[in-house]
Design an enzyme around this catalytic site. Sequence first.
Site, PDB file in Angstrom:
ATOM      1  CD  GLU A  35      20.343   5.252 -23.867  1.00 49.45           C
ATOM      2  OE1 GLU A  35      20.137   4.474 -24.815  1.00 49.45           O
ATOM      3  OE2 GLU A  35      20.807   4.882 -22.779  1.00 49.45           O
ATOM      4  CB  SER A 171      22.147   5.623 -27.212  1.00 49.72           C
ATOM      5  OG  SER A 171      20.843   5.089 -27.242  1.00 49.72           O
ATOM      6  NE  ARG A 280      21.590  -3.949 -29.965  1.00 45.09           N
ATOM      7  CZ  ARG A 280      21.349  -2.804 -29.325  1.00 45.09           C
ATOM      8  NH1 ARG A 280      20.147  -2.273 -29.326  1.00 45.09           N
ATOM      9  NH2 ARG A 280      22.317  -2.192 -28.642  1.00 45.09           N
ATOM     10  CG  ASP A 282      25.201  -4.391 -29.318  1.00 38.68           C
ATOM     11  OD1 ASP A 282      24.315  -4.819 -30.078  1.00 38.68           O
ATOM     12  OD2 ASP A 282      25.050  -3.382 -28.597  1.00 38.68           O
ATOM     13  CG  ASN A 297      19.994  -2.716 -25.066  1.00 38.61           C
ATOM     14  OD1 ASN A 297      18.879  -2.802 -24.577  1.00 38.61           O
ATOM     15  ND2 ASN A 297      20.550  -1.562 -25.383  1.00 38.61           N
TER      16      ASN A 297
END
Length: 333
Positions: A35, A171, A280, A282, A297
């Site tokens: 990434e 990602s 974050r 998800d 994350n």
Amino acid sequence: MMPGMGVTAAEESAVSGSETTDLHVLVLAGGLSYERDVSLRSGRRVLDALRAVGMQAELRDADVALLPALTVDPPDAVVIALHGATGEDGSLRGVLDLCGVPYVGCDARASRLAWDKPSAKAVLREAGIATPDWVALPHDRFSELGAVAVLDRIVDRLGLPLMVKPAQGGSGLGAAVVRDAASLPAAMVGCFAYDSTALVERYVPGMDVAVSVVDLGEGPQALPAVEIVPRNGVYDYAARYTAGRTTWHTPARLEPTVAESVAQVALAAHAALGLRDLSRVDLIVDSDGQPHVLEVNVSPGMTETSLLPLAVQAAGLDFGRMIGNLVARAAAR
């Protein structure tokens, strides 16, 4: 205030007053993970945002020159914009702790926990937070026990469709939705290209949403949820970072009661994993309005197509001032 519906006036004031121009801020980006390119884009955006609010910020890679630089000219605080193992497995945070350099985000222990998806899912499940059933399968066990037999048992236990993804990674790299048993071997091979352990979980159909959690001084708050609608149905690497591949709706098109539930679940996940400053979460919201946490994350993307900046904008916050607030609070620790 309803979580996920913005921030309080007090928080807005705190953000507005966060520009401490005498602070020396180091933004770490790059690294050697898959990434790297995304990390550099995140780092440059954070750098520009901090400079826009008057902070003295510089961008640096996490390479052999980092530790000497921290010794000669230690920053007042670090923003970790590294994605992948370098920024999320806790090792870099541990080194910063050894150097006595404060940083934005959770500590090394919490970062290690969140980075390993099977471990994080186990903690979430113990906390009563819904997450899809799963099995974690190291490559060596996969080979030793016989690939065909193992895959047959996975399908028998979890059913179809399935989601296959690296146990450690981000990602969308190495991730695939498997809708029939014949496609599972190829998905496992693709996953093992990115990690030695595959996480196979029951695929839950529904709305993909991401909830960013930030703490600007009055405790963690959930920003408006971002709804993710990838053109090909899968939120993979190309869908995340290629213009036109994904449509985002902020706030997500959820009923108010469901939006509240999603925000509360995100806050609960943030707390269960012992996170700090920002994260974050998800999730998938199924047809009954039930949120299921997929992963959390600790070093969210900050690019022009990343989800946390979209949520910040929807909350009516200035991105640079928000990051500046987090930097000032980290420097004061």
